[in-house]
Design a protein around this motif. Sequence first.
Motif: not given
Length: 114
Positions: A37, A45, A94, A96, A104
Amino acid sequence: QVQLVESGGGLVQPGGSLRLSCAASGSIFRIYPMAWYRQAQGKQRELVAVITSGGIANYPASVKGRFTISRDNGKNTGYLQMNSLKPEDTAVYYCYLDGRGGYWGQGTQVTVSS
C-alpha cells in the motif's frame, strides 16, 4: 506474532527505479497473501499491488505495467519493483500481510523528484 521490516525507499528522479523489500519474521509468511500500500501526504492509503501465497499478482491501473510485486517464501521476503517512477508515486509505502487480522510494516518513504 509477525514483524514486517521494509527497506529500499529513498529519493529517485522521475523515470527512475527502486526496489522495496519487506522482510517478515516467523514461518507463516508463505501462507498468506501479501500486498503493498502507499499513502501520499493528504491522501488516503491505497493498494498498489497484491500477491497470493502462490505468486498470482494484481495491480491497479495507476501502477500496472510499471510495478511488479514478488515474493520469496523461502526467505520470508516480499518485494516491490518500481520502474518508470513518476512524481505522483511519491508516498510512504507499506508492506501488508493478510493473516491473523493483518500485519503492517513500518513504512518506507519514496520520493520521486528532480
